[in-house]
Every structure is written in structure tokens, then in C-alpha cells.
Design an enzyme around this catalytic site. Structure first.
Site, short mmCIF file in Angstrom:
data_model
loop_
_atom_site.label_atom_id
_atom_site.label_comp_id
_atom_site.label_asym_id
_atom_site.label_seq_id
_atom_site.Cartn_x
_atom_site.Cartn_y
_atom_site.Cartn_z
N TYR A 143 0.84 -1.21 0.00
CA TYR A 143 0.00 0.00 0.00
C TYR A 143 0.87 1.26 0.00
CZ TYR A 143 -3.72 3.17 1.69
OH TYR A 143 -4.62 4.20 1.84
N ALA B 121 3.92 1.58 -1.04
CA ALA B 121 4.58 1.72 -2.35
C ALA B 121 3.61 2.29 -3.37
CB ALA B 121 5.12 0.36 -2.82
#
Ligand code: NAP
Length: 244
Positions: A154, A156
Site C-alpha cells: 500500500y 509503495a
């Protein structure tokens, strides 16, 4: 203030996305929104929008499916005639510590949260370029700024959205189009429903509470308004001070 404008909001059936749809409609925009599959929630948003006497339509579409996105934008552009605002809000989580996380959970979160935003932007850019105006707003997260244990996929995806935002801002500025991101902290929605009250997380939030979805929607509406015409490539935190 947004009279005559057409807004497309992804993930408009629930949570922050619903409030964004309603806030934009309150300011006069017609609203087309996408949702993944929750037809009941989408129907509720649609009724609330239509109570505001704006044109509103809901479209089921998985934003991670590039060809479905192409088709749905064809349909909604035929129905609404144009698009002035795109809010990339659709998002999912599949949290796990990295060593336990399945590859498909990493890929799924990236493909909905990040690739989906690119696929939708790709559909509106030619329309906005022709008009030499438009605003794209991406819903990132403080996880993308700070990182978060258990959320490498998430975080990233949300950090990626900030890179996407800055690049689109540079690319599209000469055509009169702005692109900004909003980075909420914790917001009271289904996504955070499992985080019970009195959560120790509150200790890290200087304002000691989660945000209401409507508070995020008001920030998005500001970025969508002419008052924000000179802001581009920016990421604005709305997190009660969490990431100070
Ligand atoms: P939510 O309540 O879980 O709602 C998610 C929305 O996205 C729903 O409308 C859902 O549609 C839609 N959606 C999910 N997957 C999709 C897909 N593949 N294609 C199209 N639509 C899809 O989420 P939320 O809390 O409002 O979050 C909205 C955004 O804010 C997300 O990008 C999230 O990462 C970000 N954010 C949230 C928080 C928070 O604390 N809640 C904090 C920071 C950032 P259905 O209703 O059909 O499932």
C-alpha cells in the site's frame, strides 16, 4: 463554483469517494463515478447526488483493468460530453508483514491504487489537453510519505501516486492542466473500521482523532476549484499532524 463542470471520481460508492462526489455536486459539478461492485452503496451515492439536482451516473468498473477503463470512459464521455476533473480515489489494502505477504497481494494493491490511477488519467488527458484546462487529483496517503510496517504494498502504491502526480503536473502544466495529490492520515471509513476506538494509534496523532471523510472531500473540492489554479505537483497532508 463548479457549475457546468464534469467530475469523474473513482471509488465513489463509499467512504471518502462518496463524500468527494457529494461535495463536488454541492458546488455544482455533474458527477460520474466508478465503483468496484457494491451496487447498493453505489445506488445510495447516486440518490444522494441526484437530490442535489446535478447530473449523476454510476459505472461499475475495476480500475485495474485497462480495457474496462477504456470502455467505461468511452461510455461516460459519450453521456457527459466532456470531463473537467478526475479524482483518482479508488483504493484497496491487503496488509501483511513483507515476509508473509503473497506476491499477488502486492500486485493487486499496486494495480488498483497506482496503475488504475494511470489508466484513468490516460483517458481524460486527451480531452483536457484539447480544452487546455482540467484538474487531476490523486488520493495518496501518509503511508506513502512515511512508510508503514505491514503495508509495504500500500505504501509503495501511495508513494508511486506522488511520483505520478509530480510527473503529470510537469507534463501537463503547459496545457493548462494541474495535478495534485492529497495524503490523508486515518479517516473514518470501512477501510479503517477494524481499528477500534481508543486505538493506541491515536497517541501518534497530535489532533487525537481520525478525520471525517467530509474533511478530506472539502480539501479535494478546494483543489478542484479555481482558487487552486496556481497549485500543481503538490501533495497536501490531511492527517491531524500524524506525519509532522
Ligand atoms: P473504502 O471505504 O474502502 O472505499 C473504497 C472505494 O473504492 C469503494 O468505492 C470501492 O468500490 C472502490 N474500489 C475498490 N477497489 C476498486 C477497483 N478495483 N475499481 C474501482 N473501484 C474500486 O475506502 P476509503 O477509506 O474511502 O479510501 C478511499 C481512498 O482514500 C483510497 O485510495 C485509500 O487508499 C485512501 N486513503 C484512505 C484512508 C483511510 O483512513 N480511510 C487514509 C489514507 C488514504 P465498492 O464500494 O464497489 O467496493
Amino acid at each position: 463554483m463548479l457549475n457546468g463542470k464534469v467530475a469523474v471520481v473513482t471509488g465513489g460508492s463509499r467512504g471518502i469517494g462518496r463524500e468527494i462526489c457529494l461535495e463536488l455536486a454541492k458546488r455544482g459539478a455533474d458527477v460520474a463515478f466508478l465503483y468496484a461492485g457494491n451496487a447498493d452503496a453505489a445506488g445510495e451515492t447516486l440518490s444522494l447526488l441526484r437530490e442535489q439536482n446535478v447530473r449523476a451516473e454510476a459505472y461499475q468498473c475495476d480500475v485495474s483493468d485497462a480495457s474496462a477503463v477504456r470502455e467505461v470512459f468511452k461510455t461516460l464521455l459519450a453521456a457527459f460530453g466532456t470531463v473537467d476533473l478526475l479524482v483518482n480515489n479508488a483504493g484497496v489494502t491487503r496488509d501483511k508483514l513483507a515476509m508473509m505477504m503473497k506476491e499477488e497481494d502486492f500486485e493487486r494493491v499496486l494495480s488498483v491504487n497506482l496503475q488504475g490511477a494511470f489508466y484513468c488519467a490516460k483517458q481524460v488527458i486527451p480531452v483536457m489537453v484539447k480544452k487546455r484546462s482540467g484538474k487531476i487529483i490523486n488520493i495518496s496517503s501518509v503511508s506513502g510519505l512515511m512508510g508503514n510496517a505491514g503495508q509495504c504494498n500500500y505504501a509503495a502504491s501511495k508513494a508511486g501516486l506522488i511520483g505520478l502526480t509530480k510527473s503529470l503536473a510537469r507534463e501537463l502544466a503547459p496545457r493548462g492542466i494541474t495535478c495534485n495529490a492529497v495524503a490523508p492520515g486515518f479517516v473514518e471509513t470501512d477501510m479503517t473500521a477494524s481499528l477500534a476506538e481508543n486505538n493506541p494509534l491515536l497517541d501518534n496523532i497530535p489532533l487525537k482523532r481520525f478525520a471525517k471523510p467530509a474533511e478530506v472531500a472539502k480539501l479535494v473540492a478546494f483543489l478542484a476549484s479555481p482558487d487552486a489554479d496556481y497549485i500543481t505537483g503538490e501533495t497536501i497532508r490531511i492527517d491531524g499532524g500524524l506525519a509532522i
